[in-house]
Design an enzyme around this catalytic site. Structure first.
Site, PDB file in Angstrom:
ATOM      1  N   GLU A 120      -6.612   0.053   4.890  1.00  0.00           N
ATOM      2  CA  GLU A 120      -7.479  -0.750   4.337  1.00  0.00           C
ATOM      3  C   GLU A 120      -6.923  -1.948   3.940  1.00  0.00           C
ATOM      4  O   GLU A 120      -5.693  -2.245   3.999  1.00  0.00           O
ATOM      5  CB  GLU A 120      -8.304  -0.077   3.046  1.00  0.00           C
ATOM      6  CG  GLU A 120      -9.064   0.981   3.385  1.00  0.00           C
ATOM      7  CD  GLU A 120      -9.675   1.814   2.202  1.00  0.00           C
ATOM      8  OE1 GLU A 120      -9.499   1.238   1.018  1.00  0.00           O
ATOM      9  OE2 GLU A 120     -10.277   2.829   2.435  1.00  0.00           O
ATOM     10  N   HIS A 245     -17.140  -6.000  -3.555  1.00  0.00           N
ATOM     11  CA  HIS A 245     -16.962  -5.181  -2.375  1.00  0.00           C
ATOM     12  C   HIS A 245     -17.365  -6.135  -1.134  1.00  0.00           C
ATOM     13  O   HIS A 245     -18.479  -6.605  -1.277  1.00  0.00           O
ATOM     14  CB  HIS A 245     -17.278  -3.732  -2.130  1.00  0.00           C
ATOM     15  CG  HIS A 245     -16.566  -3.197  -1.334  1.00  0.00           C
ATOM     16  ND1 HIS A 245     -16.785  -3.624   0.239  1.00  0.00           N
ATOM     17  CD2 HIS A 245     -15.822  -2.220  -1.137  1.00  0.00           C
ATOM     18  CE1 HIS A 245     -16.054  -2.592   0.909  1.00  0.00           C
ATOM     19  NE2 HIS A 245     -15.427  -1.788  -0.030  1.00  0.00           N
ATOM     20  N   ARG A 291      -9.304  -7.752  -1.181  1.00  0.00           N
ATOM     21  CA  ARG A 291     -11.004  -7.968  -1.225  1.00  0.00           C
ATOM     22  C   ARG A 291     -11.419  -9.176  -1.795  1.00  0.00           C
ATOM     23  O   ARG A 291     -12.385  -9.871  -1.433  1.00  0.00           O
ATOM     24  CB  ARG A 291     -11.131  -6.942  -1.897  1.00  0.00           C
ATOM     25  CG  ARG A 291     -11.492  -5.558  -1.326  1.00  0.00           C
ATOM     26  CD  ARG A 291     -12.104  -4.675  -1.958  1.00  0.00           C
ATOM     27  NE  ARG A 291     -12.042  -3.441  -1.511  1.00  0.00           N
ATOM     28  CZ  ARG A 291     -12.147  -2.114  -1.916  1.00  0.00           C
ATOM     29  NH1 ARG A 291     -12.701  -2.104  -2.960  1.00  0.00           N
ATOM     30  NH2 ARG A 291     -12.039  -1.245  -1.174  1.00  0.00           N
ATOM     31  N   HIS A 352     -18.300  -4.133  -7.330  1.00  0.00           N
ATOM     32  CA  HIS A 352     -18.052  -2.770  -6.921  1.00  0.00           C
ATOM     33  C   HIS A 352     -17.061  -2.362  -8.126  1.00  0.00           C
ATOM     34  O   HIS A 352     -17.253  -0.968  -8.328  1.00  0.00           O
ATOM     35  CB  HIS A 352     -17.175  -3.072  -5.489  1.00  0.00           C
ATOM     36  CG  HIS A 352     -16.621  -1.882  -5.085  1.00  0.00           C
ATOM     37  ND1 HIS A 352     -17.397  -0.645  -4.603  1.00  0.00           N
ATOM     38  CD2 HIS A 352     -15.275  -1.739  -4.863  1.00  0.00           C
ATOM     39  CE1 HIS A 352     -16.752   0.234  -4.171  1.00  0.00           C
ATOM     40  NE2 HIS A 352     -15.350  -0.361  -4.000  1.00  0.00           N
ATOM     41  N   ARG A 387      -7.676  -5.278  -7.960  1.00  0.00           N
ATOM     42  CA  ARG A 387      -7.541  -3.843  -7.239  1.00  0.00           C
ATOM     43  C   ARG A 387      -7.143  -3.806  -5.916  1.00  0.00           C
ATOM     44  O   ARG A 387      -7.781  -4.246  -5.074  1.00  0.00           O
ATOM     45  CB  ARG A 387      -8.390  -2.829  -7.931  1.00  0.00           C
ATOM     46  CG  ARG A 387      -8.248  -1.548  -7.277  1.00  0.00           C
ATOM     47  CD  ARG A 387      -9.331  -0.563  -7.886  1.00  0.00           C
ATOM     48  NE  ARG A 387     -10.481  -0.904  -6.889  1.00  0.00           N
ATOM     49  CZ  ARG A 387     -11.127  -0.200  -5.961  1.00  0.00           C
ATOM     50  NH1 ARG A 387     -10.383   1.057  -5.545  1.00  0.00           N
ATOM     51  NH2 ARG A 387     -12.257  -0.597  -5.410  1.00  0.00           N
TER      52      ARG A 387
HETATM   53  C1  SIN Z   1     -14.273   1.454   0.623  1.00  0.00           C
HETATM   54  O1  SIN Z   1     -14.236   2.882   1.235  1.00  0.00           O
HETATM   55  O2  SIN Z   1     -14.161   0.476   1.004  1.00  0.00           O
HETATM   56  C2  SIN Z   1     -14.065   1.488  -0.974  1.00  0.00           C
HETATM   57  C3  SIN Z   1     -12.560   1.899  -1.438  1.00  0.00           C
HETATM   58  C4  SIN Z   1     -12.532   1.400  -2.867  1.00  0.00           C
HETATM   59  O3  SIN Z   1     -13.114   0.769  -3.257  1.00  0.00           O
HETATM   60  O4  SIN Z   1     -11.137   1.711  -3.061  1.00  0.00           O
END
Ligand code: SIN
Length: 536
Positions: A120, A245, A291, A352, A387
């Site tokens: 990610e 998010h 993010r 989020h 985060r």
């Molecule tokens: C996501 O799946 O994008 C959310 C994961 C997260 O917020 O850590």
């Protein structure tokens, strides 16, 4: 009068039934009786909606140092390094524990003895353990099974904590010697309010997404734990760091469906209305930037184009891979006539995750004795100003364990102390609320104001304007609170009104831009004055 029931006693009172509350409950049950109160059904938690997974160093190609560096870099200078090291180093042990508790993470197809690790934004290695794109559901249901088997744990659904009981003078100002004695809890079935006396009280009630009009969070996310702790006199911190998010599904019929960041981790690209991939313009890491940067880039694209959404395109990957890796996202989008194997997904940023919260130490203790907080309710020092994706489930299990170790240490003496006595709940001259529109109107106003004035890009002028408007609403809500008998809606309204005011206060206090807090008036970070938490 709200009906009352006699006092209840329990050794551990846990407020919230997500991964933090359930993990701690299973451990605390070794010491004494545990009561979990949860305001809707036990499964209505943010954990249950988590798609991406849980980050930890689980492969030879990764290292603790890399995970620490990625977390510190995302956190924009505000992480507590000791906490980051602890969480990262304890991660693999806690993941093994989850597996022993029955959580089934997806294995690597070519090497089934290893986990399939996802990637990610902001992570420099593959390190996200996941259960396809339903990780939270898998964790939540496995932990709930273990909890149901444990005779020392009771879960009370439809029970909503109203206020913490503090010291011998519940409801009065807090002195440094005050301690938490439990909480007043409302039973939704008859709106009765009872004191629940506990030796240890734990706030794990999730985040604050419902403060905003658009959010990926479930309806329970009204910041109850943070608002209660603040009212009780506990320190709260860093509430200006609201994580948006970048990719929530944009569709008129959908309220809060997330398109996991793992989609970008597997090659998904953000494109604008003209079909141009735009992320490289904003950050060399492109779609896998952190993010805060991705959400800001989308905001800027939308402002430039005047469009309603941008698009996330993974259709260049083989259809079978997409269906197998993201079955939930595939099915859900298809039910709204979007075939993600063939076309881009319309997405917008949405509130989020709250990176701030009840300030705790490295054992999960708040500034009030016998009151712990962890999970999204807490500000432990792990996330700093932003985060890192998938670090939150990890934080929850590591801090549940830290808190257990701390309770284990004090338990020999604490367990011998009698439960304290507290006065019963008093409704004074409060009457039944007849006009529910008084509540729904304020709910709507707060959430719209927060969305329009305290979003991804802020300014002092907008913050000052919204502060005035919110203060008027807060005053009215506090009057309703005294005039009307308590209902769950009124309790939640008071909590989101207080939280909104606290978020704006923190945002106005921080006169710089850092991590998730970006203000046009101070567009750069100020390391001389602001390399510190905003504590209220
Ligand atoms: C996501 O799946 O994008 C959310 C994961 C997260 O917020 O850590």
């Amino acid at each position: 009068m709200n009906p009352q029931h006699p006092k209840k006693t329990t050794d551990f009172l846990i407020i919230g039934s997500g991964i933090s509350g359930l993990s701690f409950a299973l451990k605390a049950a070794e010491l004494g009786s545990v009561t979990i109160v949860t305001k809707k059904a036990k499964i209505d938690t943010a954990t249950n909606l988590a798609q991406g997974g849980i980050a930890a160093v689980l492969s030879g190609e990764d290292s603790f140092d890399l995970h620490i560096q990625d977390t510190l870099q995302a956190g924009a200078g505000l992480c507590n390094e000791e906490v980051v090291r602890l969480v990262v180093e304890k991660g693999p042990e806690r993941i093994r524990e989850l597996i022993e508790l029955g959580v089934s993470f997806t294995s690597d197809e070519t090497n089934p003895s290893e986990l399939d690790l996802g990637r990610e934004g902001g992570h420099s290695a593959r390190r996200i353990a996941h259960a396809k794109d339903l990780t939270g559901k898998e964790i939540e249901s496995s932990l709930l099974k273990r909890v149901a088997e444990n005779p020392a744990i009771s879960i009370l659904e439809d029970h909503l904590a109203v206020d913490l009981l503090i010291g011998s003078k519940a409801g009065l100002a807090v002195s440094p010697h005050d301690r938490c004695l439990g909480a007043f809890v409302l039973d939704r079935n008859d709106n009765s309010i009872s004191p629940y006396l506990a030796k240890i009280t734990v706030l794990c009630s999730g985040g604050t997404g419902k403060v905003y009009l658009y959010t990926t969070n479930p309806d329970i996310a009204t910041g109850d734990g943070i608002a209660m702790a603040y009212r009780a006199g506990a320190k709260v911190a860093n509430l200006e760091f609201v994580q948006f998010h970048p990719t929530c599904l944009y569709h008129p019929q959908v309220k809060n469906f997330l398109i996991s960041e793992a989609v970008r981790g597997e090659g998904g690209r953000l494109i604008n209305e003209k079909g141009e991939a735009f992320m490289k313009k904003y950050d060399p890491r492109g779609d896998l930037a952190t993010r805060d940067l991705v959400a800001r880039a989308i905001d800027s694209e939308l402002k430039a184009s005047g469009g309603d959404c941008v698009f996330l395109d993974i259709s260049h990957k083989p259809a079978d891979f997409i269906k197998n890796r993201f079955p939930n996202i595939y099915r859900t989008c298809l039910s709204y006539s979007i075939d993600i194997t063939r076309e881009p997904i319309p997405v917008v940023p949405a509130a989020h995750y709250m990176c701030g919260g009840v300030l705790t130490d490295i054992m999960g203790r708040s500034s009030i004795d016998n009151l712990y907080a962890f999970g999204e309710t807490a500000c432990t020092g792990l996330h700093g100003g932003n985060r890192l994706a998938s670090n939150s489930l990890l934080e929850a299990v590591v801090f549940a364990h830290q808190a257990f170790l701390s309770c284990q240490e004090v338990w020999p003496s604490l367990s011998k102390k009698p439960f304290s006595d507290v006065p019963p709940w008093s409704s004074g001259k409060a009457e039944r609320i007849e006009e529910c529109v008084l509540i729904s109107h304020n709910w709507d106003q707060i959430r719209r104001l927060m969305w329009n004035y305290v979003g991804i890009v802020r300014s002092q002028k907008r913050l000052l304007l919204v502060q005035k408007k919110l203060r008027l609403i807060l005053q009215e809500v506090l009057e309703h609170y005294h005039d009307f008998l308590l209902t769950p809606d009124l309790i939640e309204l008071r909590n989101i009104a207080i939280l909104s005011d606290l978020i704006v206060r923190c945002a106005l206090t921080r006169k710089e831009s850092r991590g998730l807090h970006y203000t046009l008036d101070f567009p750069a970070p100020d390391n001389t004055h602001w390399l510190k938490n905003t504590v209220l």
